[in-house]
Write a protein that holds these residues in place. Structure first.
Motif, PDB file in Angstrom:
ATOM      1  N   ILE A  10       0.902  -1.182   0.040  1.00  0.00           N
ATOM      2  CA  ILE A  10      -0.041  -0.004  -0.013  1.00  0.00           C
ATOM      3  C   ILE A  10       0.834   1.336  -0.028  1.00  0.00           C
ATOM      4  O   ILE A  10       0.823   2.116  -0.839  1.00  0.00           O
ATOM      5  CB  ILE A  10      -0.842   0.137   1.235  1.00  0.00           C
ATOM      6  CG1 ILE A  10      -1.860  -1.249   1.236  1.00  0.00           C
ATOM      7  CG2 ILE A  10      -1.874   1.309   1.254  1.00  0.00           C
ATOM      8  CD1 ILE A  10      -2.902  -1.404   0.063  1.00  0.00           C
ATOM      9  N   CYS A  11       1.851   1.364   0.979  1.00  0.00           N
ATOM     10  CA  CYS A  11       2.571   2.738   1.172  1.00  0.00           C
ATOM     11  C   CYS A  11       4.118   2.472   0.792  1.00  0.00           C
ATOM     12  O   CYS A  11       4.821   3.432   0.703  1.00  0.00           O
ATOM     13  CB  CYS A  11       2.682   3.059   2.565  1.00  0.00           C
ATOM     14  SG  CYS A  11       3.394   2.062   3.733  1.00  0.00           S
ATOM     15  N   GLU A  12       4.368   1.223   0.325  1.00  0.00           N
ATOM     16  CA  GLU A  12       5.645   1.254  -0.152  1.00  0.00           C
ATOM     17  C   GLU A  12       6.859   1.149   0.619  1.00  0.00           C
ATOM     18  O   GLU A  12       7.958   1.384   0.476  1.00  0.00           O
ATOM     19  CB  GLU A  12       6.211   1.780  -1.388  1.00  0.00           C
ATOM     20  CG  GLU A  12       5.118   1.796  -2.614  1.00  0.00           C
ATOM     21  CD  GLU A  12       5.242   0.297  -3.154  1.00  0.00           C
ATOM     22  OE1 GLU A  12       6.320  -0.375  -3.385  1.00  0.00           O
ATOM     23  OE2 GLU A  12       4.012  -0.214  -3.670  1.00  0.00           O
ATOM     24  N   LYS A  13       6.608   1.477   2.205  1.00  0.00           N
ATOM     25  CA  LYS A  13       7.340   1.309   3.223  1.00  0.00           C
ATOM     26  C   LYS A  13       8.220   0.269   3.422  1.00  0.00           C
ATOM     27  O   LYS A  13       7.487  -0.875   3.569  1.00  0.00           O
ATOM     28  CB  LYS A  13       6.823   1.880   4.449  1.00  0.00           C
ATOM     29  CG  LYS A  13       7.098   3.348   4.671  1.00  0.00           C
ATOM     30  CD  LYS A  13       6.304   3.612   6.062  1.00  0.00           C
ATOM     31  CE  LYS A  13       7.271   3.975   7.086  1.00  0.00           C
ATOM     32  NZ  LYS A  13       6.255   4.491   8.224  1.00  0.00           N
ATOM     33  N   PRO A  14       9.504   0.260   3.644  1.00  0.00           N
ATOM     34  CA  PRO A  14      10.102  -1.072   4.039  1.00  0.00           C
ATOM     35  C   PRO A  14       9.769  -1.333   5.345  1.00  0.00           C
ATOM     36  O   PRO A  14       9.920  -0.778   6.489  1.00  0.00           O
ATOM     37  CB  PRO A  14      11.546  -0.974   4.140  1.00  0.00           C
ATOM     38  CG  PRO A  14      11.841   0.269   4.058  1.00  0.00           C
ATOM     39  CD  PRO A  14      10.450   1.013   3.400  1.00  0.00           C
TER      40      PRO A  14
END
Length: 78
Positions: A10-14
């Motif tokens: 969804i947010c592409e955060k690791p």
């Protein structure tokens, strides 16, 4: 112990991957899109495949199923 990380869909955060019962997959740790948000990201706790897996479960060849069946038919029950 460091947990493997994967990008949230969804947010592409690791985000850290927590272990699950499903082989080769991990559950995304609860996280927020930004630090001061009051709600969690919609991608929290979704199952994603391990990107950096060091091993995979091998599949059996199709002929192995046929080789087991005759043995089971010849065994006596009592």
């Amino acid at each position: 112990m460091k947990l493997p990380r994967a990008a949230c869909p969804i947010c592409e955060k690791p985000v850290s991957l927590l272990p699950t019962r499903r082989s080769g997959h991990g559950s995304l740790h609860d996280h927020k899109r930004n630090a001061r948000a009051l709600v969690l990201c919609e991608g929290s706790m979704t199952h994603v495949p391990y990107g950096d897996a060091v091993g995979w479960q091998e599949t059996l060849p199709e002929d192995a199923d046929r080789a087991v069946a005759p043995v089971a038919e010849t065994l006596a029950l009592f």
